[in-house]
Design a protein around this motif. Structure first.
Motif, PDB file in Angstrom:
ATOM      1  N   UNK A 148      -0.993 -12.619   9.326  1.00 31.81           N
ATOM      2  CA  UNK A 148      -2.087 -12.851   9.751  1.00 31.81           C
ATOM      3  C   UNK A 148      -2.937 -11.389   9.981  1.00 31.81           C
ATOM      4  N   UNK A 149      -2.861 -10.710   9.117  1.00 32.30           N
ATOM      5  CA  UNK A 149      -3.378  -9.121   9.275  1.00 32.30           C
ATOM      6  C   UNK A 149      -4.390  -9.003   7.806  1.00 32.30           C
ATOM      7  N   UNK A 150      -4.364  -9.623   6.975  1.00 30.02           N
ATOM      8  CA  UNK A 150      -4.914  -9.770   5.633  1.00 30.02           C
ATOM      9  C   UNK A 150      -3.888  -8.862   4.842  1.00 30.02           C
ATOM     10  N   UNK A 151      -4.280  -8.151   3.702  1.00 31.73           N
ATOM     11  CA  UNK A 151      -3.114  -7.618   3.049  1.00 31.73           C
ATOM     12  C   UNK A 151      -3.529  -6.598   2.070  1.00 31.73           C
ATOM     13  N   UNK A 152      -4.812  -6.134   2.132  1.00 36.22           N
ATOM     14  CA  UNK A 152      -5.278  -4.883   1.495  1.00 36.22           C
ATOM     15  C   UNK A 152      -4.701  -3.536   1.773  1.00 36.22           C
ATOM     16  N   UNK A 153      -4.475  -3.549   3.122  1.00 37.05           N
ATOM     17  CA  UNK A 153      -3.891  -2.477   3.681  1.00 37.05           C
ATOM     18  C   UNK A 153      -2.574  -2.153   3.214  1.00 37.05           C
ATOM     19  N   UNK A 154      -1.751  -3.005   2.669  1.00 35.74           N
ATOM     20  CA  UNK A 154      -0.185  -2.794   2.122  1.00 35.74           C
ATOM     21  C   UNK A 154      -0.237  -1.754   1.006  1.00 35.74           C
ATOM     22  N   UNK A 155      -1.175  -1.899  -0.040  1.00 37.82           N
ATOM     23  CA  UNK A 155      -1.212  -0.727  -1.124  1.00 37.82           C
ATOM     24  C   UNK A 155      -1.394   0.665  -0.315  1.00 37.82           C
ATOM     25  N   UNK A 156      -1.986   0.943   0.651  1.00 38.77           N
ATOM     26  CA  UNK A 156      -2.404   2.027   1.320  1.00 38.77           C
ATOM     27  C   UNK A 156      -1.240   2.558   1.961  1.00 38.77           C
ATOM     28  N   UNK A 157      -0.698   1.622   2.754  1.00 38.56           N
ATOM     29  CA  UNK A 157       0.537   2.093   3.899  1.00 38.56           C
ATOM     30  C   UNK A 157       1.609   2.390   2.807  1.00 38.56           C
ATOM     31  N   UNK A 158       1.858   1.662   1.584  1.00 40.86           N
ATOM     32  CA  UNK A 158       2.917   2.031   0.939  1.00 40.86           C
ATOM     33  C   UNK A 158       2.893   3.636   0.294  1.00 40.86           C
ATOM     34  N   UNK A 159       1.632   3.949  -0.267  1.00 42.18           N
ATOM     35  CA  UNK A 159       1.231   5.144  -0.605  1.00 42.18           C
ATOM     36  C   UNK A 159       1.588   6.156   0.456  1.00 42.18           C
ATOM     37  N   UNK A 160       1.032   5.883   1.582  1.00 40.08           N
ATOM     38  CA  UNK A 160       1.278   7.051   2.774  1.00 40.08           C
ATOM     39  C   UNK A 160       2.580   7.026   3.144  1.00 40.08           C
ATOM     40  N   UNK A 161       3.585   6.229   2.913  1.00 41.92           N
ATOM     41  CA  UNK A 161       4.989   6.253   3.461  1.00 41.92           C
ATOM     42  C   UNK A 161       5.841   6.929   2.110  1.00 41.92           C
ATOM     43  N   UNK A 162       5.222   6.723   0.818  1.00 41.55           N
ATOM     44  CA  UNK A 162       5.600   7.580  -0.323  1.00 41.55           C
ATOM     45  C   UNK A 162       5.303   9.170  -0.048  1.00 41.55           C
ATOM     46  N   UNK A 163       4.019   9.334   0.578  1.00 36.63           N
ATOM     47  CA  UNK A 163       3.843  10.818   0.658  1.00 36.63           C
ATOM     48  C   UNK A 163       4.649  11.386   1.627  1.00 36.63           C
ATOM     49  N   UNK A 164       5.084  10.626   2.634  1.00 37.67           N
ATOM     50  CA  UNK A 164       6.188  11.228   3.555  1.00 37.67           C
ATOM     51  C   UNK A 164       7.479  11.455   2.977  1.00 37.67           C
TER      52      UNK A 164
END
Length: 211
Positions: A69-85
């Motif tokens: 119940x949050x939508x899903x477009x944020x998931x690719x962004x979050x995946x990229x951010x955790x990869x950068x860490x």
């Protein structure tokens, strides 16, 4: 321990992170119309970062994890951010000298989140007006689930969800087939939740009254 018990129960039920006002301290920071997004939706993204960083799905190989119940477009962004860490893109140091940001990443268990979405062990609700092609590219068909919370009078309400997807000009025949599978997955999920609630009714009769 609770996750181990869920996994061992053999109910084939996922652990889900749902939007909500679980932290009064966060909720109190917002008082305008953005409060729903900032204090109820964004914490689900926090849940994503911490569960993926901790390697929860590697620690428990039979567990599945959903973000609802949050939508899903944020998931690719979050995946990229955790990869950068995990692998900082710095050019100031050689590969061997780079220091990953490890204080929230357990490198013994961490795996790229995309692996779990594409294998169906992690999934997220997609909404009717999101870019389906974008989501398929970055999340994969097995990581998406239909979402429609139509009884609620909030931004999650989308009574014509399935019709909207089917009428989308961007959907190919294959996309339409996947959409139908997503809808069937939703119905199976509802059946499993009903089973869990029946078990709780028998074992913990007052659970519905607890806050």
């Amino acid at each position: 321990a609770a996750i181990a018990r869920l996994e061992a129960a053999g109910l084939d039920l996922p652990l889900c992170v749902h939007l909500g006002w679980g932290s009064p301290q966060v909720t109190q920071l917002f008082s305008d119309s953005h409060a729903f997004f900032c204090s109820a939706i964004v914490p689900v993204m926090w849940g994503f970062m911490y569960t993926m960083g901790a390697g929860l799905l590697t620690r428990f190989p039979k567990l599945r994890l959903g973000f609802l119940e949050t939508g899903s477009a944020w998931v690719p962004y979050a995946m990229q951010q955790i990869r950068r860490r995990v692998e900082p893109p710095t050019v100031l140091f050689t590969q061997g000298q780079r220091r990953p940001v490890d204080n929230a990443i357990d490198r013994r268990y961490y795996r790229d989140p995309e692996e779990f979405f594409r294998s169906g062990r992690a999934f997220v609700n997609c909404e009717g007006d999101e870019d389906f092609d974008y989501l398929l590219k970055h999340v994969g068909e097995d990581g998406l689930m239909c979402s429609s919370d139509f009884p609620h009078g909030d931004p999650s309400a989308e009574e014509n969800y399935v019709t909207r997807w089917r009428e989308s000009k961007g959907l190919s025949r294959e996309d339409s087939r996947l959409l139908e599978e997503l809808w069937q997955d939703t119905q199976r999920m509802e059946s499993r939740i009903n089973t869990l609630e029946t078990i709780l009714d028998d074992e913990v009769p007052q659970w519905r009254k607890r806050t």
